[in-house]
Design an enzyme around this catalytic site. Structure first.
Site, PDB file in Angstrom:
ATOM      1  N   HIS A 263       0.841  -1.780   0.391  1.00  0.00           N
ATOM      2  CA  HIS A 263       0.019  -0.077  -0.151  1.00  0.00           C
ATOM      3  C   HIS A 263       0.683   1.410   0.305  1.00  0.00           C
ATOM      4  CE1 HIS A 263      -3.188   3.324   1.106  1.00  0.00           C
ATOM      5  NE2 HIS A 263      -3.737   2.002   0.511  1.00  0.00           N
ATOM      6  N   ASP A 314      -7.908  -4.901  -0.714  1.00  0.00           N
ATOM      7  CA  ASP A 314      -8.614  -6.043  -1.698  1.00  0.00           C
ATOM      8  C   ASP A 314      -7.848  -7.558  -1.525  1.00  0.00           C
ATOM      9  OD1 ASP A 314      -9.663  -3.658  -2.797  1.00  0.00           O
ATOM     10  OD2 ASP A 314      -7.690  -2.838  -3.563  1.00  0.00           O
TER      11      ASP A 314
HETATM   12  N1  COA Z   1       4.587  -6.927  -4.650  1.00  0.00           N
HETATM   13  C1  COA Z   1       5.179  -7.141  -4.938  1.00  0.00           C
HETATM   14  N2  COA Z   1       6.609  -6.333  -4.835  1.00  0.00           N
HETATM   15  C2  COA Z   1       5.955  -5.313  -4.571  1.00  0.00           C
HETATM   16  C3  COA Z   1       3.747  -5.326  -4.581  1.00  0.00           C
HETATM   17  C4  COA Z   1       3.232  -6.237  -4.782  1.00  0.00           C
HETATM   18  N3  COA Z   1       1.808  -6.101  -4.295  1.00  0.00           N
HETATM   19  N4  COA Z   1       3.708  -3.619  -4.115  1.00  0.00           N
HETATM   20  C5  COA Z   1       5.030  -2.947  -3.689  1.00  0.00           C
HETATM   21  N5  COA Z   1       6.454  -3.861  -4.513  1.00  0.00           N
HETATM   22  C6  COA Z   1       7.511  -3.798  -3.951  1.00  0.00           C
HETATM   23  C7  COA Z   1       7.735  -2.713  -5.621  1.00  0.00           C
HETATM   24  O1  COA Z   1       8.617  -4.063  -6.931  1.00  0.00           O
HETATM   25  C8  COA Z   1       9.289  -2.213  -5.183  1.00  0.00           C
HETATM   26  O2  COA Z   1      10.320  -2.767  -5.059  1.00  0.00           O
HETATM   27  P1  COA Z   1      11.710  -2.143  -5.640  1.00  0.00           P
HETATM   28  O3  COA Z   1      11.807  -0.967  -4.824  1.00  0.00           O
HETATM   29  O4  COA Z   1      12.449  -3.105  -5.089  1.00  0.00           O
HETATM   30  O5  COA Z   1      10.909  -1.663  -6.782  1.00  0.00           O
HETATM   31  C9  COA Z   1       8.646  -1.933  -3.641  1.00  0.00           C
HETATM   32  O6  COA Z   1       8.115  -2.957  -3.561  1.00  0.00           O
HETATM   33  C10 COA Z   1       8.312   0.000  -3.641  1.00  0.00           C
HETATM   34  O7  COA Z   1       6.641  -0.194  -4.764  1.00  0.00           O
HETATM   35  P2  COA Z   1       5.855   0.721  -5.617  1.00  0.00           P
HETATM   36  O8  COA Z   1       5.336  -0.048  -6.537  1.00  0.00           O
HETATM   37  O9  COA Z   1       6.757   2.060  -5.560  1.00  0.00           O
HETATM   38  O10 COA Z   1       4.951   1.492  -3.922  1.00  0.00           O
HETATM   39  P3  COA Z   1       4.093   2.686  -4.560  1.00  0.00           P
HETATM   40  O11 COA Z   1       3.597   2.937  -3.453  1.00  0.00           O
HETATM   41  O12 COA Z   1       4.098   3.262  -5.711  1.00  0.00           O
HETATM   42  O13 COA Z   1       2.814   1.175  -5.185  1.00  0.00           O
HETATM   43  C11 COA Z   1       0.968   0.232  -4.358  1.00  0.00           C
HETATM   44  C12 COA Z   1       1.820   0.934  -3.806  1.00  0.00           C
HETATM   45  C13 COA Z   1       0.108  -0.143  -4.176  1.00  0.00           C
HETATM   46  C14 COA Z   1       0.476   0.455  -5.742  1.00  0.00           C
HETATM   47  C15 COA Z   1       1.677  -1.454  -4.638  1.00  0.00           C
HETATM   48  O14 COA Z   1       2.180  -1.829  -3.268  1.00  0.00           O
HETATM   49  C16 COA Z   1       1.210  -2.234  -5.488  1.00  0.00           C
HETATM   50  O15 COA Z   1       1.361  -2.387  -6.868  1.00  0.00           O
HETATM   51  N6  COA Z   1       0.539  -3.578  -4.696  1.00  0.00           N
HETATM   52  C17 COA Z   1      -0.641  -4.075  -6.305  1.00  0.00           C
HETATM   53  C18 COA Z   1      -2.649  -4.175  -6.327  1.00  0.00           C
HETATM   54  C19 COA Z   1      -2.978  -3.437  -4.714  1.00  0.00           C
HETATM   55  O16 COA Z   1      -3.221  -4.146  -4.678  1.00  0.00           O
HETATM   56  N7  COA Z   1      -3.581  -2.261  -5.396  1.00  0.00           N
HETATM   57  C20 COA Z   1      -4.973  -2.031  -4.460  1.00  0.00           C
HETATM   58  C21 COA Z   1      -4.251  -0.828  -3.133  1.00  0.00           C
HETATM   59  S1  COA Z   1      -5.568  -0.868  -2.301  1.00  0.00           S
END
Ligand code: COA
Length: 379
Positions: A263, A314
């Site tokens: 998140h 979710d």
């Molecule tokens: N699975 C695998 N790795 C994940 C991850 C996931 N669900 N969520 C974050 N990470 C990792 C990223 O690969 C990244 O690693 P790195 O620094 O080695 O590249 C790090 O954690 C930071 O991720 P980032 O995408 O920059 O964080 P964010 O704050 O932009 O993204 C979300 C937040 C929610 C988009 C992200 O956690 C995600 O894609 N989750 C899955 C989708 C989801 O469940 N969305 C509903 C949200 S309520």
């Protein structure tokens, strides 16, 4: 900072873009409250109708106020006949979120207050949209399945009526309460991507239906509301509890993004996920589908051990919705049916203290260069 005093913040992480009295999101401590009331109390002890009232008007309703709000919602449940006709004409295999976006735009074409952005008109539209979106999701599902739409039941709550209009069966009290609490848990979440979208749209003095249609588009993405559906598809791909370890090893090896995990704001834990976990356990057990819950728990544990990622809202809503009999491609529309309360409350708040939302871009393209007419370009 660049020469114009601007600063690039990718994904607007940590940027505060609005004052709000709606949602108090404490990401560090994993706490969430709507207008001061803890989310757990609201999910367990209030109805979704009470939560709508709280978000729109600022206070939990008295019994008389709740009656008025509930009656207003019931009165708006019918989907206009032209919309039912339009739903029948839509391609049967179109994804329901694309349909929902069109539905909201079409509801705007018929709404008597469509372009009136006054506070009173916005309250009326918020009530109508909340009921009509829920009904339209069900009507669309029925017609795409070759079934006749079911007329709303005025004696049922919004949550129970949704399940009734979807399936034709009146849900048990336990099932209706679980679904009602899910809508509450999804109702509001500060400046998440879809709510921010709605605020950007109305910051131009555009109207509620236009903003909500945009919010639906943002919610659809798998990094936002689309994650729940993706979680269920992941669980189906895993197939059984014994396969979880091998799945996680492979997914981590492929650096695959695991849906429903992680998140932007919550780092210690998403309080909604904790509540939904208990609800999913009960619902999966009662519906004889406990394996989805067991699989989810094991997946959660393994991913957390390996990557310290927390389950978000979710994650456990997926086995919960599935065990309540909701088709997988309706998970995101169902989230919209809850989030409409928060979208409309944010739209009202934005209209009341508006300033155009207009950030800057950091230009990284070519330096200024001379224009070349088309006949002198190329080799
Ligand atoms: N699975 C695998 N790795 C994940 C991850 C996931 N669900 N969520 C974050 N990470 C990792 C990223 O690969 C990244 O690693 P790195 O620094 O080695 O590249 C790090 O954690 C930071 O991720 P980032 O995408 O920059 O964080 P964010 O704050 O932009 O993204 C979300 C937040 C929610 C988009 C992200 O956690 C995600 O894609 N989750 C899955 C989708 C989801 O469940 N969305 C509903 C949200 S309520």
């Amino acid at each position: 900072m660049d020469k114009e005093g601007t600063q690039l913040i990718r994904g607007l992480e940590g940027v505060v873009a609005a004052e709000t009295a709606l949602c108090d999101l404490d990401g560090k401590n994993g706490r969430l409250a709507y207008r001061g009331y803890d989310i757990e109390d609201l999910a367990r002890r209030a109805s979704f109708e009470e939560v709508c009232h709280l978000l729109w008007y600022g206070e939990l309703p008295t019994a008389a106020q709740l009656d008025k709000t509930t009656l207003g919602l019931i009165a708006a449940r019918d989907v206009p006949a032209e919309l039912v006709q339009a739903l029948r004409l839509m391609p049967k295999d179109t994804d329901p979120m694309r349909v929902l976006q069109s539905v909201v735009a079409m509801l705007g074409m018929r709404d008597p207050d469509a372009t009136d952005n006054s506070r009173e008109a916005n309250f009326r539209k918020a009530v109508r949209l909340t009921s009509q979106i829920a009904s339209a999701i069900c009507v669309h599902h029925r017609v795409r399945s070759g079934l006749e739409p079911i007329r709303p039941a005025p004696d049922l709550s919004l949550a129970a009526n949704f399940l009734y209009m979807l399936t034709g069966k009146r849900p048990s009290g336990v099932v209706a309460k679980a679904f009602d609490a899910s809508l509450t848990l999804y109702a509001e979440h500060e400046l998440n991507a879809s709510t921010f979208t709605t605020r950007v749209i109305v910051s131009t003095q555009s109207d509620m239906h236009s903003a909500v249609a945009g919010g639906v588009g943002a919610l659809k993405g798998p990094l936002h509301g689309g994650a729940g559906e993706a979680v269920m598809r992941t669980l189906m791909e895993i197939g059984e509890v014994a396969n979880v370890d091998a799945f996680v090893a492979k997914a981590l090896g492929e650096r695959r993004r695991l849906m429903g995990m992680g998140h932007r704001v919550y780092k210690a834990g998403d309080p909604r996920a904790a509540i939904l976990k208990g609800m999913a356990e009960d619902a999966c057990r009662q519906s004889g589908q406990f394996t989805w819950y067991e699989m989810a728990v094991k997946l959660h544990a393994r991913v957390n051990e390996a990557k310290k990622l927390i389950p978000n809202v979710d994650f456990y809503s997926a086995p919960l919705f599935y065990s309540l009999g909701i088709p997988v491609d309706l998970f995101t529309p169902v989230i919209a049916a809850g989030r409409i309360a928060g979208w409309t409350a944010n739209i009202i708040e934005q209209h009341e203290d508006n300033r155009l939302i207009r950030p800057r871009g950091d230009y990284i393209g070519p330096a200024r260069r001379a224009f070349v007419p088309v006949d002198r370009r190329g080799a």
